[in-house]
Scaffold this motif. Structure first.
Motif, PDB file in Angstrom:
ATOM      1  N   ASN A   1      -7.908   2.750  -0.324  1.00  8.24           N
ATOM      2  CA  ASN A   1      -8.024   1.509  -0.701  1.00  8.24           C
ATOM      3  C   ASN A   1      -6.483   1.372   0.428  1.00  8.24           C
ATOM      4  O   ASN A   1      -5.850   0.892   1.502  1.00  8.24           O
ATOM      5  CB  ASN A   1      -7.945   0.247  -1.006  1.00  8.24           C
ATOM      6  CG  ASN A   1      -8.192  -1.249  -0.635  1.00  8.24           C
ATOM      7  OD1 ASN A   1      -8.467  -1.774   0.167  1.00  8.24           O
ATOM      8  ND2 ASN A   1      -6.646  -2.160  -0.703  1.00  8.24           N
ATOM      9  N   ALA A   2      -5.519   2.218   0.092  1.00  9.76           N
ATOM     10  CA  ALA A   2      -3.847   1.851  -0.115  1.00  9.76           C
ATOM     11  C   ALA A   2      -3.794   2.444   1.668  1.00  9.76           C
ATOM     12  O   ALA A   2      -3.051   1.626   2.354  1.00  9.76           O
ATOM     13  CB  ALA A   2      -3.299   2.373  -1.168  1.00  9.76           C
TER      14      ALA A   2
ATOM     15  N   HIS B   1     -10.695   4.456  -5.350  1.00 11.59           N
ATOM     16  CA  HIS B   1     -10.592   3.462  -4.638  1.00 11.59           C
ATOM     17  C   HIS B   1      -9.532   2.840  -4.340  1.00 11.59           C
ATOM     18  O   HIS B   1      -9.322   2.882  -2.933  1.00 11.59           O
ATOM     19  CB  HIS B   1     -11.513   2.456  -5.706  1.00 11.59           C
ATOM     20  CG  HIS B   1     -11.442   0.966  -5.108  1.00 11.59           C
ATOM     21  ND1 HIS B   1     -12.761   0.613  -3.609  1.00 11.59           N
ATOM     22  CD2 HIS B   1     -11.215  -0.317  -4.567  1.00 11.59           C
ATOM     23  CE1 HIS B   1     -12.352  -0.737  -3.367  1.00 11.59           C
ATOM     24  NE2 HIS B   1     -11.342  -1.153  -3.340  1.00 11.59           N
ATOM     25  N   GLY B   2      -8.833   2.738  -5.061  1.00 11.95           N
ATOM     26  CA  GLY B   2      -6.805   2.125  -5.009  1.00 11.95           C
ATOM     27  C   GLY B   2      -6.607   2.915  -3.782  1.00 11.95           C
ATOM     28  O   GLY B   2      -5.503   2.525  -2.717  1.00 11.95           O
ATOM     29  N   HIS B   3      -6.721   3.997  -5.000  1.00 13.02           N
ATOM     30  CA  HIS B   3      -5.437   5.258  -3.798  1.00 13.02           C
ATOM     31  C   HIS B   3      -6.313   4.981  -1.915  1.00 13.02           C
ATOM     32  O   HIS B   3      -5.870   4.932  -0.994  1.00 13.02           O
ATOM     33  CB  HIS B   3      -5.572   6.551  -3.631  1.00 13.02           C
ATOM     34  CG  HIS B   3      -4.773   6.946  -4.502  1.00 13.02           C
ATOM     35  ND1 HIS B   3      -5.197   8.176  -5.928  1.00 13.02           N
ATOM     36  CD2 HIS B   3      -3.373   5.819  -5.211  1.00 13.02           C
ATOM     37  CE1 HIS B   3      -4.446   7.724  -6.291  1.00 13.02           C
ATOM     38  NE2 HIS B   3      -3.091   6.685  -5.995  1.00 13.02           N
TER      39      HIS B   3
ATOM     40  N   LYS C   1     -14.222   7.295  -0.064  1.00 12.73           N
ATOM     41  CA  LYS C   1     -13.974   8.242  -1.535  1.00 12.73           C
ATOM     42  C   LYS C   1     -15.699   9.668  -1.839  1.00 12.73           C
ATOM     43  O   LYS C   1     -15.184   9.830  -3.226  1.00 12.73           O
ATOM     44  CB  LYS C   1     -14.449   6.480  -2.106  1.00 12.73           C
ATOM     45  CG  LYS C   1     -13.618   5.396  -2.939  1.00 12.73           C
ATOM     46  CD  LYS C   1     -14.086   4.140  -2.811  1.00 12.73           C
ATOM     47  CE  LYS C   1     -14.912   3.785  -4.085  1.00 12.73           C
ATOM     48  NZ  LYS C   1     -15.032   2.702  -4.273  1.00 12.73           N
TER      49      LYS C   1
ATOM     50  N   TYR D   1       1.816   4.214  -2.937  1.00 13.15           N
ATOM     51  CA  TYR D   1       0.425   4.383  -3.472  1.00 13.15           C
ATOM     52  C   TYR D   1       0.742   5.750  -3.000  1.00 13.15           C
ATOM     53  O   TYR D   1       0.060   6.910  -3.585  1.00 13.15           O
ATOM     54  CB  TYR D   1      -0.911   4.280  -3.428  1.00 13.15           C
ATOM     55  CG  TYR D   1      -0.748   3.053  -4.303  1.00 13.15           C
ATOM     56  CD1 TYR D   1      -1.917   2.977  -5.088  1.00 13.15           C
ATOM     57  CD2 TYR D   1      -1.316   1.623  -3.628  1.00 13.15           C
ATOM     58  CE1 TYR D   1      -2.483   2.488  -6.006  1.00 13.15           C
ATOM     59  CE2 TYR D   1      -1.998   0.442  -4.447  1.00 13.15           C
ATOM     60  CZ  TYR D   1      -2.260   1.084  -5.764  1.00 13.15           C
ATOM     61  OH  TYR D   1      -3.222  -0.344  -6.147  1.00 13.15           O
TER      62      TYR D   1
ATOM     63  N   PRO E   1       0.615  -1.457  -0.196  1.00 15.03           N
ATOM     64  CA  PRO E   1       0.052  -0.102   0.256  1.00 15.03           C
ATOM     65  C   PRO E   1       0.672   1.384  -0.010  1.00 15.03           C
ATOM     66  O   PRO E   1       0.367   2.612  -0.454  1.00 15.03           O
ATOM     67  CB  PRO E   1      -0.654  -0.033   1.226  1.00 15.03           C
ATOM     68  CG  PRO E   1      -0.995  -1.748   1.825  1.00 15.03           C
ATOM     69  CD  PRO E   1       0.556  -2.228   1.321  1.00 15.03           C
TER      70      PRO E   1
END
Length: 70
Positions: free
Chosen positions: A57-58, A53-55, A46, A11, A8
């Motif tokens: 989540n990380a 989502h990826g950011h 979000k 990112y 993670p």
């Protein structure tokens, strides 16, 4: 020997660049939120902060793992 950042945290540079806030500030938001579940926090980032989502989540995964000592 220095290796590339993995997981993670990889990112983090793009999160800081894209959203203009230091990682410590995002982590503080997670830690001060009344939400405690991973996906609740991801969805909150979000919807309320406009993160992808990826950011989101990380940030959540890294902070929760850090706080649990993993």
């Amino acid at each position: 020997m220095t290796g590339a950042v993995k997981g993670p945290a990889s990112y983090f540079p793009s999160i800081e660049k894209k959203y203009g806030r230091p990682i410590a500030e995002w982590k503080d938001l997670i830690r001060s939120s009344p939400l405690t579940k991973h996906m609740e926090l991801v969805n909150w980032f979000k919807s309320e902060h406009g993160l992808g989502h990826g950011h989101a989540n990380a940030l959540v995964a890294h902070t929760l793992a850090e706080d649990s000592g993993k």
